[in-house]
Design a protein around this motif. Structure first.
Motif, PDB file in Angstrom:
ATOM      1  N   SER A  17       0.845  -1.194   0.000  1.00 33.74           N
ATOM      2  CA  SER A  17       0.000   0.000   0.000  1.00 33.74           C
ATOM      3  C   SER A  17       0.881   1.245   0.000  1.00 33.74           C
ATOM      4  N   LEU A  18       0.300   2.337  -0.422  1.00 37.26           N
ATOM      5  CA  LEU A  18       1.039   3.608  -0.470  1.00 37.26           C
ATOM      6  C   LEU A  18       1.461   4.048   0.928  1.00 37.26           C
ATOM      7  N   ASP A  19       0.611   3.805   1.909  1.00 35.36           N
ATOM      8  CA  ASP A  19       0.940   4.195   3.296  1.00 35.36           C
ATOM      9  C   ASP A  19       2.182   3.462   3.794  1.00 35.36           C
ATOM     10  N   VAL A  20       2.287   2.176   3.456  1.00 30.71           N
ATOM     11  CA  VAL A  20       3.453   1.381   3.891  1.00 30.71           C
ATOM     12  C   VAL A  20       4.727   1.929   3.258  1.00 30.71           C
ATOM     13  N   ALA A 122       7.175  12.631  -4.143  1.00 36.13           N
ATOM     14  CA  ALA A 122       7.825  11.852  -5.204  1.00 36.13           C
ATOM     15  C   ALA A 122       7.325  10.409  -5.216  1.00 36.13           C
ATOM     16  N   ILE A 123       7.108   9.827  -4.026  1.00 36.51           N
ATOM     17  CA  ILE A 123       6.585   8.464  -3.939  1.00 36.51           C
ATOM     18  C   ILE A 123       5.180   8.395  -4.538  1.00 36.51           C
ATOM     19  N   LYS A 124       4.343   9.357  -4.171  1.00 36.44           N
ATOM     20  CA  LYS A 124       2.977   9.369  -4.699  1.00 36.44           C
ATOM     21  C   LYS A 124       2.964   9.495  -6.214  1.00 36.44           C
ATOM     22  N   ILE A 125       3.735  10.438  -6.740  1.00 37.67           N
ATOM     23  CA  ILE A 125       3.741  10.661  -8.180  1.00 37.67           C
ATOM     24  C   ILE A 125       4.274   9.436  -8.920  1.00 37.67           C
ATOM     25  N   SER A 126       5.310   8.804  -8.378  1.00 40.90           N
ATOM     26  CA  SER A 126       5.836   7.584  -9.000  1.00 40.90           C
ATOM     27  C   SER A 126       4.800   6.466  -8.973  1.00 40.90           C
ATOM     28  N   ALA A 127       4.114   6.324  -7.838  1.00 35.36           N
ATOM     29  CA  ALA A 127       3.086   5.280  -7.714  1.00 35.36           C
ATOM     30  C   ALA A 127       1.934   5.520  -8.680  1.00 35.36           C
ATOM     31  N   TYR A 128       1.532   6.789  -8.810  1.00 27.85           N
ATOM     32  CA  TYR A 128       0.431   7.105  -9.735  1.00 27.85           C
ATOM     33  C   TYR A 128       0.855   6.882 -11.188  1.00 27.85           C
ATOM     34  N   SER A 129       2.110   7.144 -11.485  1.00 33.00           N
ATOM     35  CA  SER A 129       2.616   6.876 -12.839  1.00 33.00           C
ATOM     36  C   SER A 129       2.618   5.375 -13.127  1.00 33.00           C
ATOM     37  N   ILE A 130       2.991   4.587 -12.111  1.00 29.27           N
ATOM     38  CA  ILE A 130       2.959   3.125 -12.261  1.00 29.27           C
ATOM     39  C   ILE A 130       1.528   2.655 -12.511  1.00 29.27           C
ATOM     40  N   TRP A 131       0.604   3.166 -11.721  1.00 31.37           N
ATOM     41  CA  TRP A 131      -0.807   2.801 -11.911  1.00 31.37           C
ATOM     42  C   TRP A 131      -1.264   3.143 -13.323  1.00 31.37           C
ATOM     43  N   GLN A 132      -0.905   4.333 -13.792  1.00 35.20           N
ATOM     44  CA  GLN A 132      -1.300   4.767 -15.136  1.00 35.20           C
ATOM     45  C   GLN A 132      -0.795   3.797 -16.210  1.00 35.20           C
ATOM     46  N   ILE A 133       0.472   3.445 -16.122  1.00 32.44           N
ATOM     47  CA  ILE A 133       1.046   2.550 -17.140  1.00 32.44           C
ATOM     48  C   ILE A 133       0.441   1.151 -17.048  1.00 32.44           C
ATOM     49  N   GLU A 134       0.243   0.663 -15.826  1.00 30.53           N
ATOM     50  CA  GLU A 134      -0.343  -0.669 -15.684  1.00 30.53           C
ATOM     51  C   GLU A 134      -1.772  -0.720 -16.225  1.00 30.53           C
ATOM     52  N   GLN A 135      -2.542   0.338 -15.998  1.00 29.66           N
ATOM     53  CA  GLN A 135      -3.892   0.392 -16.546  1.00 29.66           C
ATOM     54  C   GLN A 135      -3.867   0.467 -18.069  1.00 29.66           C
ATOM     55  N   GLU A 136      -2.945   1.244 -18.622  1.00 29.96           N
ATOM     56  CA  GLU A 136      -2.823   1.334 -20.078  1.00 29.96           C
ATOM     57  C   GLU A 136      -2.401  -0.006 -20.672  1.00 29.96           C
ATOM     58  N   LEU A 196      10.672   3.916  -7.573  1.00 30.05           N
ATOM     59  CA  LEU A 196       9.815   3.806  -6.384  1.00 30.05           C
ATOM     60  C   LEU A 196      10.505   2.998  -5.288  1.00 30.05           C
ATOM     61  N   SER A 197      11.230   1.977  -5.661  1.00 30.02           N
ATOM     62  CA  SER A 197      11.973   1.184  -4.670  1.00 30.02           C
ATOM     63  C   SER A 197      13.034   2.034  -3.984  1.00 30.02           C
ATOM     64  N   TYR A 198      13.711   2.879  -4.772  1.00 28.59           N
ATOM     65  CA  TYR A 198      14.722   3.777  -4.183  1.00 28.59           C
ATOM     66  C   TYR A 198      14.067   4.785  -3.239  1.00 28.59           C
ATOM     67  N   LEU A 199      12.976   5.389  -3.679  1.00 26.19           N
ATOM     68  CA  LEU A 199      12.321   6.429  -2.883  1.00 26.19           C
ATOM     69  C   LEU A 199      11.755   5.876  -1.579  1.00 26.19           C
ATOM     70  N   VAL A 381      -3.350  12.469 -13.595  1.00 29.44           N
ATOM     71  CA  VAL A 381      -3.098  13.907 -13.448  1.00 29.44           C
ATOM     72  C   VAL A 381      -3.809  14.442 -12.210  1.00 29.44           C
ATOM     73  N   TYR A 382      -5.042  14.002 -11.999  1.00 26.43           N
ATOM     74  CA  TYR A 382      -5.816  14.438 -10.835  1.00 26.43           C
ATOM     75  C   TYR A 382      -5.068  14.115  -9.539  1.00 26.43           C
ATOM     76  N   TYR A 383      -4.621  12.878  -9.404  1.00 26.35           N
ATOM     77  CA  TYR A 383      -3.961  12.465  -8.164  1.00 26.35           C
ATOM     78  C   TYR A 383      -2.562  13.079  -8.025  1.00 26.35           C
ATOM     79  N   LYS A 384      -1.848  13.237  -9.128  1.00 29.05           N
ATOM     80  CA  LYS A 384      -0.532  13.884  -9.062  1.00 29.05           C
ATOM     81  C   LYS A 384      -0.676  15.345  -8.657  1.00 29.05           C
ATOM     82  N   THR A 385      -1.710  15.999  -9.179  1.00 30.77           N
ATOM     83  CA  THR A 385      -1.956  17.406  -8.825  1.00 30.77           C
ATOM     84  C   THR A 385      -2.357  17.531  -7.366  1.00 30.77           C
TER      85      THR A 385
END
Length: 397
Positions: A17-20, A122-136, A196-199, A381-385
């Motif tokens: 999870s993002l919280d972890v 940075a963690i949130k934006i990276s996670a949201y980018s991962i979600w975006q690519i996985e959904q695509e 994301l692993s680094y962050l 974009v919504y979540y990154k913003t």
């Protein structure tokens, strides 16, 4: 599609999870440990500020006769002495320096918090980018299968005329483009997971996210809490440190007495002691000049605080406008465009099953893919913003 789900199943089972990820980063990331050591060093600096300057001890032997250096009872001027010298700071100087160090410690502590905020963002934006690519990737994989199936169906039911042949070629070109896009997205996904692993300071294989789009908070929520912005708070603390530095420089104008005590031993005469007090004379105005420099720096820092406040407010309003725009675009796609294109897609898909209109189907397939990608992209974009807005008000969760 079933194969894709089976491949992703092990990743879902071990998703974090993002919280972890955020909590682990705040507890373990090396960049934070570096600043924590600097904060610890300030504690030692504070202890030093409470001490007097080191005393000095001197040993001396006077009136040494060259004829017989060992002869020490010829006259009263022959003595061996030990002298102790201690500088006594003017009352209040140590306290002033300690308060300045306290302000410095607060500033570095806020720098630690600021780094945490940046890390969380940075963690949130990276996670949201991962979600975006996985959904695509899910959608592209689905469209690849649909395109292959319909090429096979059309080949089976269609005629061998030029138009049919061109339709099949067009569909195959679309299939190739989908595979190219799939390859690029997979490559980007590997890099994002590494980042994301680094962050997060831990190995991350999969991320569990809830990406429901809700009505944004009003802009007043963010503007009313802009005082929690870490950049602004650091500017304020820098100003406090500068004001404390003024007090230190002003107290430097007061004379610090130096007390000297000496004991003198004579072989043939009585021993005696000396007590002396020395003062530095601030007659050249150096201390006043240094104090004036500190005052001017404090005025500059005060202007920076005002400017930071205005700048943060402008950033919040601008970013919030972007958040509202993303929300409205998402609403248009989901409630207006998507139902229409899905209805057209269903009608066209039914026609293809009878061997007709492959070219129209492929055209609609491309439009639906574009619309699906826009929908996924605007959610990201919504979540990154929103993550950017949270960072602007010092959010560390």
């Amino acid at each position: 599609m079933k194969l894709y789900i089976l491949l992703l199943l092990p990743m879902w089972l071990f998703s974090e999870s993002l919280d972890v990820l955020i909590e682990n980063a705040k507890n373990s990331h090396n960049s934070l440990k570096t600043i924590e050591q600097r904060v610890s060093a300030i504690d030692d600096e504070y202890q030093v500020s409470r001490n007097f300057a080191d005393p000095s001890i001197s040993l001396s032997m006077s009136d040494i006769q060259f004829d017989d250096p060992t002869k020490r009872d010829l006259e009263p001027m022959q003595f061996t002495s030990i002298n102790f010298k201690q500088k006594i700071p003017y009352f209040g100087k140590r306290d002033a320096v300690s308060k300045k160090i306290d302000a410095k410690k607060q500033k570095i502590s806020l720098t630690l918090d600021e780094t945490k905020v940046k890390l969380v963002k940075a963690i949130k934006i990276s996670a949201y980018s991962i979600w975006q690519i996985e959904q695509e990737l899910k959608i592209i994989n689905e469209y690849i299968n649909l395109t292959k199936q319909n090429i096979e169906l059309y080949s089976a039911y269609g005629s061998n005329d030029t138009s049919s042949h061109m339709s099949i070629m067009s569909a195959e070109m679309t299939l190739s483009e989908l595979r190219i896009k799939e390859s690029r997205l997979k490559s980007s996904l590997v890099g994002l997971y590494e980042r994301l692993s680094y962050l997060s300071a831990m190995e991350v294989k999969s991320v569990e996210l809830d990406m429901d789009v809700n009505t944004p908070k009003d802009v007043s929520f963010y503007t009313s809490t802009k005082g929690a912005n870490l950049t602004y708070k650091i500017k304020e603390t820098t100003l406090s440190e500068a004001n404390e530095d003024i007090k230190v420089k002003e107290l430097d104008s007061y004379i610090d007495p130096v007390v000297q005590v000496g004991y003198y031993h004579r072989d043939a005469f009585k021993d005696y002691a000396n007590i002396g007090i020395a003062f530095s004379l601030p007659i050249y105005g150096t201390q006043d000049s240094k104090a004036e420099i500190s005052r001017k720096l404090a005025l500059a820092f005060k202007s920076e605080v005002v400017d930071a406040d205005n700048s943060i407010k402008a950033q919040i309003i601008q970013t919030h406008a972007k958040l509202l725009s993303a929300y409205k675009i998402y609403d248009i796609i989901q409630n207006q465009s998507m139902p229409q294109i899905e209805h057209m897609f269903e009608l066209s898909s039914s026609s293809i099953k009878n061997g007709d209109e492959l070219f129209l189907y492929i055209n609609l397939l491309e439009k639906k893919l574009t619309l699906d990608e826009k929908s996924i992209g605007i959610v990201a974009v919504y979540y990154k913003t929103e993550a950017t807005l949270d960072a602007l008000i010092g959010e560390m969760k």
